[in-house]
Design a protein around this motif. Structure first.
Motif, PDB file in Angstrom:
ATOM      1  N   HIS A   1      30.891 -98.953  20.324  1.00 18.43           N
ATOM      2  CA  HIS A   1      30.530 -98.008  19.731  1.00 18.43           C
ATOM      3  C   HIS A   1      30.498 -97.410  18.325  1.00 18.43           C
ATOM      4  O   HIS A   1      29.727 -96.785  17.562  1.00 18.43           O
ATOM      5  CB  HIS A   1      31.222 -96.790  20.611  1.00 18.43           C
ATOM      6  N   LEU A   2      31.383 -98.358  17.867  1.00 20.35           N
ATOM      7  CA  LEU A   2      31.711 -97.899  16.289  1.00 20.35           C
ATOM      8  C   LEU A   2      30.538 -98.742  15.461  1.00 20.35           C
ATOM      9  O   LEU A   2      30.035 -98.366  14.464  1.00 20.35           O
ATOM     10  CB  LEU A   2      33.208 -98.848  16.133  1.00 20.35           C
ATOM     11  N   ILE A   3      30.212 -99.906  16.441  1.00 16.53           N
ATOM     12  CA  ILE A   3      28.774-100.315  15.427  1.00 16.53           C
ATOM     13  C   ILE A   3      27.866 -99.403  15.550  1.00 16.53           C
ATOM     14  O   ILE A   3      27.186 -99.230  14.318  1.00 16.53           O
ATOM     15  CB  ILE A   3      28.209-101.429  16.133  1.00 16.53           C
ATOM     16  N   SER A   4      27.147 -98.698  16.509  1.00 14.65           N
ATOM     17  CA  SER A   4      26.485 -97.656  16.884  1.00 14.65           C
ATOM     18  C   SER A   4      26.685 -97.125  16.552  1.00 14.65           C
ATOM     19  O   SER A   4      25.846 -96.561  15.288  1.00 14.65           O
ATOM     20  CB  SER A   4      26.400 -97.402  18.254  1.00 14.65           C
ATOM     21  N   ALA A   5      28.197 -96.260  15.867  1.00 12.79           N
ATOM     22  CA  ALA A   5      27.959 -94.900  15.454  1.00 12.79           C
ATOM     23  C   ALA A   5      28.046 -95.533  13.900  1.00 12.79           C
ATOM     24  O   ALA A   5      27.506 -94.192  13.203  1.00 12.79           O
ATOM     25  CB  ALA A   5      29.503 -94.192  15.159  1.00 12.79           C
ATOM     26  N   TYR A   6      28.203 -96.291  13.009  1.00  6.72           N
ATOM     27  CA  TYR A   6      27.666 -96.599  11.346  1.00  6.72           C
ATOM     28  C   TYR A   6      26.296 -96.429  11.736  1.00  6.72           C
ATOM     29  O   TYR A   6      25.111 -96.355  10.200  1.00  6.72           O
ATOM     30  CB  TYR A   6      28.348 -98.099  10.831  1.00  6.72           C
ATOM     31  N   ALA A   7      25.698 -97.353  12.595  1.00  7.04           N
ATOM     32  CA  ALA A   7      23.867 -97.085  12.413  1.00  7.04           C
ATOM     33  C   ALA A   7      23.490 -95.733  12.399  1.00  7.04           C
ATOM     34  O   ALA A   7      22.217 -95.690  12.377  1.00  7.04           O
ATOM     35  CB  ALA A   7      23.487 -98.219  14.217  1.00  7.04           C
ATOM     36  N   ILE A   8      23.643 -94.997  13.539  1.00  7.83           N
ATOM     37  CA  ILE A   8      23.469 -93.314  14.078  1.00  7.83           C
ATOM     38  C   ILE A   8      23.831 -92.767  12.215  1.00  7.83           C
ATOM     39  O   ILE A   8      22.256 -91.723  12.120  1.00  7.83           O
ATOM     40  CB  ILE A   8      24.343 -93.461  14.865  1.00  7.83           C
ATOM     41  N   GLY A   9      24.701 -92.983  11.986  1.00  6.06           N
ATOM     42  CA  GLY A   9      24.487 -92.987   9.932  1.00  6.06           C
ATOM     43  C   GLY A   9      24.055 -92.936   9.896  1.00  6.06           C
ATOM     44  O   GLY A   9      23.547 -92.417   8.300  1.00  6.06           O
ATOM     45  N   VAL A  10      23.363 -93.777   9.167  1.00  6.92           N
ATOM     46  CA  VAL A  10      21.921 -94.702   8.319  1.00  6.92           C
ATOM     47  C   VAL A  10      21.429 -93.203   8.757  1.00  6.92           C
ATOM     48  O   VAL A  10      19.857 -93.224   7.748  1.00  6.92           O
ATOM     49  CB  VAL A  10      22.480 -95.607   8.688  1.00  6.92           C
ATOM     50  N   CYS A  11      20.721 -93.765  10.339  1.00  3.77           N
ATOM     51  CA  CYS A  11      19.492 -92.441  10.931  1.00  3.77           C
ATOM     52  C   CYS A  11      19.621 -91.453   9.916  1.00  3.77           C
ATOM     53  O   CYS A  11      17.966 -90.989   9.537  1.00  3.77           O
ATOM     54  CB  CYS A  11      19.474 -93.155  11.730  1.00  3.77           C
ATOM     55  N   VAL A  12      20.441 -90.920  10.382  1.00  5.16           N
ATOM     56  CA  VAL A  12      20.765 -89.631  10.117  1.00  5.16           C
ATOM     57  C   VAL A  12      21.030 -89.281   8.299  1.00  5.16           C
ATOM     58  O   VAL A  12      19.932 -88.449   7.605  1.00  5.16           O
ATOM     59  CB  VAL A  12      21.873 -88.924  10.444  1.00  5.16           C
ATOM     60  N   GLY A  13      21.313 -89.781   7.689  1.00  6.11           N
ATOM     61  CA  GLY A  13      21.791 -90.072   6.515  1.00  6.11           C
ATOM     62  C   GLY A  13      20.839 -90.325   5.552  1.00  6.11           C
ATOM     63  O   GLY A  13      20.441 -89.857   4.253  1.00  6.11           O
ATOM     64  N   ALA A  14      20.079 -91.225   5.719  1.00  7.28           N
ATOM     65  CA  ALA A  14      18.436 -91.443   4.570  1.00  7.28           C
ATOM     66  C   ALA A  14      17.738 -90.540   4.431  1.00  7.28           C
ATOM     67  O   ALA A  14      17.542 -90.535   3.319  1.00  7.28           O
ATOM     68  CB  ALA A  14      18.588 -92.697   5.418  1.00  7.28           C
ATOM     69  N   PRO A  15      17.184 -90.166   5.673  1.00  4.33           N
ATOM     70  CA  PRO A  15      16.225 -89.073   5.316  1.00  4.33           C
ATOM     71  C   PRO A  15      17.154 -87.916   4.578  1.00  4.33           C
ATOM     72  O   PRO A  15      16.155 -87.337   3.838  1.00  4.33           O
ATOM     73  CB  PRO A  15      15.580 -89.012   6.518  1.00  4.33           C
ATOM     74  N   SER A  16      17.986 -87.402   5.261  1.00  6.27           N
ATOM     75  CA  SER A  16      18.967 -85.916   4.985  1.00  6.27           C
ATOM     76  C   SER A  16      19.230 -86.712   3.322  1.00  6.27           C
ATOM     77  O   SER A  16      18.824 -84.845   2.885  1.00  6.27           O
ATOM     78  CB  SER A  16      20.471 -85.957   5.414  1.00  6.27           C
ATOM     79  N   VAL A  17      19.776 -87.658   3.422  1.00  2.65           N
ATOM     80  CA  VAL A  17      19.951 -87.810   1.772  1.00  2.65           C
ATOM     81  C   VAL A  17      18.815 -87.278   0.466  1.00  2.65           C
ATOM     82  O   VAL A  17      18.916 -87.087  -0.311  1.00  2.65           O
ATOM     83  CB  VAL A  17      20.986 -88.512   1.615  1.00  2.65           C
ATOM     84  N   VAL A  18      17.511 -87.725   0.619  1.00  2.00           N
ATOM     85  CA  VAL A  18      16.729 -88.224   0.625  1.00  2.00           C
ATOM     86  C   VAL A  18      15.668 -86.714   0.275  1.00  2.00           C
ATOM     87  O   VAL A  18      15.896 -86.436  -1.176  1.00  2.00           O
ATOM     88  CB  VAL A  18      15.264 -89.071   1.179  1.00  2.00           C
ATOM     89  N   LEU A  19      15.576 -85.844   1.300  1.00  3.01           N
ATOM     90  CA  LEU A  19      15.178 -84.549   1.447  1.00  3.01           C
ATOM     91  C   LEU A  19      16.379 -83.644   0.530  1.00  3.01           C
ATOM     92  O   LEU A  19      15.767 -83.013  -0.271  1.00  3.01           O
ATOM     93  CB  LEU A  19      15.029 -83.755   2.770  1.00  3.01           C
ATOM     94  N   VAL A  20      17.147 -83.276   1.026  1.00  2.72           N
ATOM     95  CA  VAL A  20      18.953 -83.174  -0.625  1.00  2.72           C
ATOM     96  C   VAL A  20      18.797 -83.225  -1.458  1.00  2.72           C
ATOM     97  O   VAL A  20      19.304 -82.331  -2.613  1.00  2.72           O
ATOM     98  CB  VAL A  20      19.646 -83.001   0.621  1.00  2.72           C
ATOM     99  N   ALA A  21      18.876 -84.493  -2.330  1.00  5.06           N
ATOM    100  CA  ALA A  21      18.973 -85.108  -2.940  1.00  5.06           C
ATOM    101  C   ALA A  21      17.547 -85.771  -4.350  1.00  5.06           C
ATOM    102  O   ALA A  21      18.071 -85.806  -4.766  1.00  5.06           O
ATOM    103  CB  ALA A  21      20.158 -85.725  -3.259  1.00  5.06           C
ATOM    104  N   ARG A  22      17.144 -84.887  -3.641  1.00  3.74           N
ATOM    105  CA  ARG A  22      15.286 -85.837  -4.538  1.00  3.74           C
ATOM    106  C   ARG A  22      15.446 -84.955  -5.965  1.00  3.74           C
ATOM    107  O   ARG A  22      14.846 -86.591  -6.140  1.00  3.74           O
ATOM    108  CB  ARG A  22      13.945 -86.112  -3.402  1.00  3.74           C
ATOM    109  N   LYS A  23      15.244 -84.050  -6.243  1.00  2.05           N
ATOM    110  CA  LYS A  23      15.708 -83.264  -7.205  1.00  2.05           C
ATOM    111  C   LYS A  23      16.172 -83.905  -7.984  1.00  2.05           C
ATOM    112  O   LYS A  23      16.733 -83.618  -9.889  1.00  2.05           O
ATOM    113  CB  LYS A  23      15.416 -81.605  -6.872  1.00  2.05           C
ATOM    114  N   ARG A  24      17.380 -84.547  -7.775  1.00  4.24           N
ATOM    115  CA  ARG A  24      18.831 -85.132  -8.641  1.00  4.24           C
ATOM    116  C   ARG A  24      18.831 -86.279  -9.661  1.00  4.24           C
ATOM    117  O   ARG A  24      17.831 -87.026  -9.271  1.00  4.24           O
ATOM    118  CB  ARG A  24      19.877 -85.436  -7.425  1.00  4.24           C
ATOM    119  N   PRO A  25      18.707 -86.271 -10.545  1.00  8.57           N
ATOM    120  CA  PRO A  25      18.899 -87.867 -11.272  1.00  8.57           C
ATOM    121  C   PRO A  25      19.259 -88.571 -10.787  1.00  8.57           C
ATOM    122  O   PRO A  25      19.959 -88.762 -10.073  1.00  8.57           O
ATOM    123  CB  PRO A  25      19.962 -87.774 -12.783  1.00  8.57           C
ATOM    124  N   LEU A  26      18.225 -89.894 -10.243  1.00  7.88           N
ATOM    125  CA  LEU A  26      19.316 -90.805  -9.635  1.00  7.88           C
ATOM    126  C   LEU A  26      20.529 -91.540  -9.286  1.00  7.88           C
ATOM    127  O   LEU A  26      20.962 -92.107  -8.769  1.00  7.88           O
ATOM    128  CB  LEU A  26      18.093 -92.295  -9.788  1.00  7.88           C
TER     129      LEU A  26
END
Length: 384
Positions: free
Chosen positions: A42-67
């Motif tokens: 489950h520790l493997i799956s937890a990391y992967a789920i974090g990727v799935c949640v984080g990728a679109p969330s960060v792009v949406l939240v931080a898309r206006k910030r300098p790269l």
């Protein structure tokens, strides 16, 4: 190569270590946390789920910030999650910390790909640069981490990850120039490309095709130990072979995509995946065959990575950052689902070669998705 591009590769090395090292040290972690190997999976799956949640969330939240600022923030999240994991002795907390560690993964690739594209010399591809850190992590970092787990403790690896994160932060801060945010196309603009069936088919072939390999690779250490008969001390060398195969697969995948188009390359490599997984299921008790299939299957895993990322970028006009991030979402969703489903036969008492059979079924779904994509879009875009 520009120093700024090397700094970006340091980041992908860090992410590669965090993602793949758990697969080679799973028995050590399970013993330390007093749980079964499938539960530790489950520790493997937890990391992967974090990727799935984080990728679109960060792009949406931080898309206006300098790269530049986005990259630095992502590395801070990465090192925090890994340092917390180094001190963890409870499985439930470990799942939480691994989830945190995975949050920046996909977004880093999304933002990093755009930064690398801006920094790379004219006419040079940046996909190999972004993947180079990952392949080096599997060639050198994962075997070293496996050896340290056997000789010292698995916690040392996560302390190293945290320290590497600090070094990466410094390099990114000093070497990557400040860049303006991407043009703001709004929320609808980020997702507009998903109206087409093409990106969904590409993500499906990534999730199921790569997920089939993760069904098997998530439990590679006990498979090689209990079925193929290798001693725990020999697993390190096997991880070196796997890492070298990933490097070869990454290079061949890019060359084959240039020669035969990305779509055909993915389809051919997935056919080899099915052969490798079925051979592993039936013949893993023969050490030589088990090692050969290890090399073939891990080469295939990275052999499709560059073509998949290239295809999704081609079909994500106006939302390139989100498209690049969604490749990693699909990859790690396959990681999460593959690790979980691969562990099911073990949970019910079946031997460690059965995850390979489950994986072959996953890849068949990936082949269907790829074939559908090629049939529908090959005539519309001859370059796919």
């Amino acid at each position: 190569m520009k120093k700024s591009l090397i700094a970006l590769a340091f980041g992908t090395f860090a992410l590669g270590m965090a993602e793949f090292v758990m697969m080679s040290i799973l028995p050590y972690v399970a013993q330390s946390m007093q749980c079964s190997i499938p539960e530790a999976g489950h520790l493997i799956s937890a990391y992967a789920i974090g990727v799935c949640v984080g990728a679109p969330s960060v792009v949406l939240v931080a898309r206006k910030r300098p790269l530049h600022q986005i990259l630095l923030g992502l590395i801070v999240i990465y090192l925090t999650g890994n340092l917390l994991m180094a001190s963890c002795s409870d499985l439930h907390l470990g799942v939480l910390f691994r989830f945190i560690s995975g949050l920046p993964h996909g977004a880093y690739f999304g933002v990093g790909s755009i930064v690398a594209d801006r920094l790379a010399p004219r006419g040079k591809s940046t996909s190999a640069i972004m993947c180079s850190g990952m392949t080096v992590a599997n060639l050198i970092g994962i075997p070293a981490g496996t050896w340290l787990s056997d000789m010292v403790s698995w916690r040392v690896i996560f302390l190293f990850n945290g320290a590497w994160g600090i070094l990466t932060f410094i390099l990114l801060y000093r070497l990557v120039p400040r860049m303006e945010p991407l043009p703001n196309t709004g929320l609808k603009g980020q997702f507009r490309f998903l109206k087409s069936a093409a990106p969904w088919l590409i993500m499906a072939t990534t999730t199921f095709g790569n997920g089939g390999i993760f069904c098997w690779y998530s439990y590679i250490s006990p498979l090689m130990n209990r079925i193929a008969g290798f001693a725990p001390s020999e697993i390190t060398m096997l991880m070196v072979l796997a890492g070298g195969s990933m490097c070869v697969g990454n290079l061949l995948g890019g060359k084959l995509a240039d020669r035969y188009t990305p779509g055909k390359t993915i389809l051919g490599v997935q056919a080899v995946m099915i052969f490798g997984l079925l051979t592993t299921f039936f013949l893993a008790s023969y050490p030589g065959i088990a090692v050969l299939m290890l090399c073939i299957c891990t080469a295939c895993l990275f052999g499709v990575s560059a073509p998949q990322q290239l295809l999704l970028l081609r079909f994500s006009k106006g939302g390139e950052m989100m498209g690049a991030a969604l490749v990693q979402v699909a990859f790690n969703l396959g990681n999460a689902v593959g690790a979980y489903c691969g562990g099911l036969p073990i949970t019910y008492g079946l031997p460690y070669n059965y995850p390979a059979l489950v994986g072959a079924g996953f890849v068949v779904i990936g082949v269907v998705s790829t074939a559908t994509f090629c049939k529908k879009y090959q005539t519309a875009n001859a370059g796919i």
